[in-house]
Design a protein around this motif. Structure first.
Motif, PDB file in Angstrom:
ATOM      1  N   THR A 210     -30.250  26.834  19.622  1.00 20.10           N
ATOM      2  CA  THR A 210     -29.448  27.863  20.534  1.00 20.10           C
ATOM      3  C   THR A 210     -29.972  29.523  20.277  1.00 20.10           C
ATOM      4  OG1 THR A 210     -27.979  25.876  19.708  1.00 20.10           O
ATOM      5  CG2 THR A 210     -27.150  28.222  20.493  1.00 20.10           C
ATOM      6  N   ASP A 214     -26.932  33.696  22.455  1.00 20.14           N
ATOM      7  CA  ASP A 214     -26.026  33.375  22.817  1.00 20.14           C
ATOM      8  C   ASP A 214     -24.783  32.700  21.535  1.00 20.14           C
ATOM      9  OD1 ASP A 214     -25.631  32.101  25.364  1.00 20.14           O
ATOM     10  OD2 ASP A 214     -27.534  31.165  24.596  1.00 20.14           O
ATOM     11  N   GLY A 234     -23.606  25.616  19.706  1.00 23.53           N
ATOM     12  CA  GLY A 234     -24.920  24.577  20.070  1.00 23.53           C
ATOM     13  C   GLY A 234     -25.428  24.702  22.039  1.00 23.53           C
ATOM     14  N   THR A 235     -26.361  23.705  21.845  1.00 22.44           N
ATOM     15  CA  THR A 235     -26.641  23.776  23.028  1.00 22.44           C
ATOM     16  C   THR A 235     -25.904  22.720  23.671  1.00 22.44           C
ATOM     17  OG1 THR A 235     -28.782  23.381  22.957  1.00 22.44           O
ATOM     18  CG2 THR A 235     -28.335  25.697  22.372  1.00 22.44           C
ATOM     19  N   PRO A 289     -23.749  27.813  26.543  1.00 20.12           N
ATOM     20  CA  PRO A 289     -24.770  28.829  25.608  1.00 20.12           C
ATOM     21  C   PRO A 289     -25.913  28.745  27.115  1.00 20.12           C
ATOM     22  CG  PRO A 289     -25.572  26.278  25.570  1.00 20.12           C
ATOM     23  CD  PRO A 289     -24.211  26.733  25.459  1.00 20.12           C
TER      24      PRO A 289
END
Length: 305
Positions: A210, A214, A234-235, A289
């Protein structure tokens, strides 16, 4: 955030300095750091730097929001000296949050960790059962418990963010972390310099990488929305270390093979795979993100081209 006075602990470190610099455009920002993993060179002129430890008395906690990022942040730092790890990560958090509460600050946003989920190739939601397998993980779980206490007992709003592998690259604020920097930064630097990146194990392990931009946007949103409780940042996508090396070679126009070495972290505690379920954060704040894996690697490699 606009017009607030804020404290960022670990504020001269990798994530902390990115956050402090971002917030300084519209807020009065104090970055506190003891210099162990941070350097004031990471900070913009608009940030007030205070060299101190989160274990000190008289911290500058008379602020609207405390962003508590100060930590001993690696497995090895805790295994060498678990008591010191607990002092910095747990007592440092309790000390900072308690001084903030006494100074009338009612919001603490703090870093916890995604590694407590253990090995997960499926997205990890915040409400799944978690375990402390290492001193580092135990210290972050203890933070979450103390945050619950401060919330229930004192009405302090406490938001814990479980970061997944945060990266930026050595063109940003990661370089001074050296061997403690994220693998993306280390691998890109090695490959760009014609060296073989060192992978522990067979390279099939996966990470939810990540980008720090972001992450800091998510940290700011947690404060803006007065979030309480635990949220993933997190993505929701993961890539193996072998894929990472392949993509970096493509980006840098190189063809350098990794070196595979024995993993120095014991197998029964090593987290082989991570993947976030970021839906709770998205629902609460609209965060998602914005920097894809490919775009992030472009940013990291740009300084070498």
């Amino acid at each position: 955030m606009h017009g607030n006075r804020v404290l960022v602990t670990g504020g001269a470190g990798f994530i902390g300095s990115n956050l402090a610099n971002r917030l300084a455009a519209d807020n009065e920002v104090i970055a506190l750091d003891d210099g162990y993993l941070g350097t004031p060179e990471n900070l913009d002129d608009g940030v007030e730097f205070v060299e101190a430890s989160v274990l000190d008395d008289d911290l500058p906690t008379d602020v609207d929001v405390v962003f508590h990022l100060a930590a001993l942040s690696s497995y090895f730092m805790h295994e060498e000296d678990p008591a010191r790890g607990a002092r910095v990560n747990i007592e440092g958090f309790v000390n900072t949050a308690d001084q903030a509460r006494q100074d009338g600050c009612d919001h603490v946003v703090y870093a916890t960790t995604s590694s407590i989920y253990g090995d997960r190739t499926e997205p990890s939601p915040e409400d799944m059962e978690v375990t402390a397998r290492t001193g580092y993980e135990a210290s972050k779980l203890a933070r979450e418990r103390y945050a619950e206490y401060f919330n229930h007992h004192y009405g302090l709003t406490t938001c814990g963010l479980r970061f997944f592998s945060v990266y930026q690259g050595f063109g940003g604020a990661e370089e001074h972390k050296g061997e403690y920097a994220n693998l993306i930064a280390q691998f890109a630097d090695a490959i760009a310099n014609g060296e073989r990146p060192e992978i522990w194990g067979d390279g099939t392990q996966t990470r939810d990488f990540t980008h720090v931009d972001d992450i800091v946007r998510g940290i700011e949103l947690a404060a803006d929305h007065d979030l309480q409780g635990i949220y993933n940042l997190g993505t929701g996508e993961s890539y193996s270390l072998n894929e990472l090396v392949e993509r970096l070679n493509e980006e840098l126009g190189t063809d350098i093979e990794p070196r595979y070495e024995e993993n120095q972290i014991p197998e029964d505690v090593y987290v082989h795979d991570t993947m976030a379920d970021p839906s709770k954060m998205q629902a609460a704040t609209g965060w998602e993100p914005e920097i894809s894996f490919d775009e992030g690697l472009e940013h990291v490699c740009a300084q070498y081209q």
